[in-house]
Design a protein around this motif. Structure first.
Motif, short mmCIF file in Angstrom:
data_model
loop_
_atom_site.label_atom_id
_atom_site.label_comp_id
_atom_site.label_asym_id
_atom_site.label_seq_id
_atom_site.Cartn_x
_atom_site.Cartn_y
_atom_site.Cartn_z
N VAL A 11 0.84 -1.20 0.00
CA VAL A 11 0.00 0.00 0.00
C VAL A 11 0.88 1.25 0.00
N LEU A 12 1.93 1.26 0.80
CA LEU A 12 2.85 2.41 0.84
C LEU A 12 3.49 2.62 -0.53
N ASN A 55 1.24 4.03 -3.23
CA ASN A 55 0.94 5.44 -3.04
C ASN A 55 2.19 6.33 -3.08
N GLU A 68 4.97 6.18 -1.38
CA GLU A 68 5.62 6.48 -0.10
C GLU A 68 6.98 5.77 -0.03
N VAL A 98 3.73 7.72 7.09
CA VAL A 98 3.27 8.28 5.82
C VAL A 98 3.86 9.69 5.75
N ASN A 143 -1.42 11.63 0.88
CA ASN A 143 -1.61 10.18 0.76
C ASN A 143 -2.23 9.56 2.01
N TYR A 144 -2.23 10.30 3.11
CA TYR A 144 -2.55 9.68 4.39
C TYR A 144 -3.91 8.99 4.41
N VAL A 171 -3.93 5.78 2.21
CA VAL A 171 -3.07 4.75 2.78
C VAL A 171 -3.70 4.16 4.04
N SER A 172 -4.10 5.03 4.97
CA SER A 172 -4.60 4.52 6.25
C SER A 172 -5.93 3.80 6.08
N GLU A 222 -6.96 2.03 3.47
CA GLU A 222 -6.74 0.68 2.92
C GLU A 222 -6.08 -0.24 3.95
#
Length: 98
Positions: free
Chosen positions: A22-23, A26, A28, A52, A57-58, A61-62, A64
């Motif tokens: 996921v990171l 996005n 990251e 993050v 993106n936070y 990301v969070s 998901e």
């Protein structure tokens, strides 16, 4: 019922793989290297954290990652905005017991 060591390793690997994917997806730069495990007499507690860097993106990301973690049951998730020597990021810690 206690979780076998094999099952613990599998869960730890699943979490690290999912969070890192996921990171990465996005854009990251942070990668999580491990999940900590605390063996208790009647349960096993899994704990970890990730960062993050891009505030934009936070939410994606969070959202998901939290949805993924909730498959393990009741997850305690805390996030905190950090400013460290000019760098800004949000650190997220999570834990759950099985």
């Amino acid at each position: 019922m206690m979780i076998s060591d094999e099952e613990k390793q599998k869960i730890k690997a699943e979490i690290v793989d999912k969070i890192n994917s996921v990171l990465e997806k996005n854009g990251e730069s942070f990668r999580m290297d491990r999940v900590n495990v605390l063996n208790r007499s009647d349960s096993v507690k899994f704990m970890g954290n990730y960062r993050v860097y891009d505030r934009k993106n936070y939410n994606a990301v969070s959202s998901e990652i939290n949805t993924f973690l909730k498959q393990y049951g009741d997850v305690d998730i805390k996030s905190k905005k950090i400013r460290d020597s000019g760098m800004k990021f949000t650190t997220v810690s999570f834990s759950f017991e099985l």
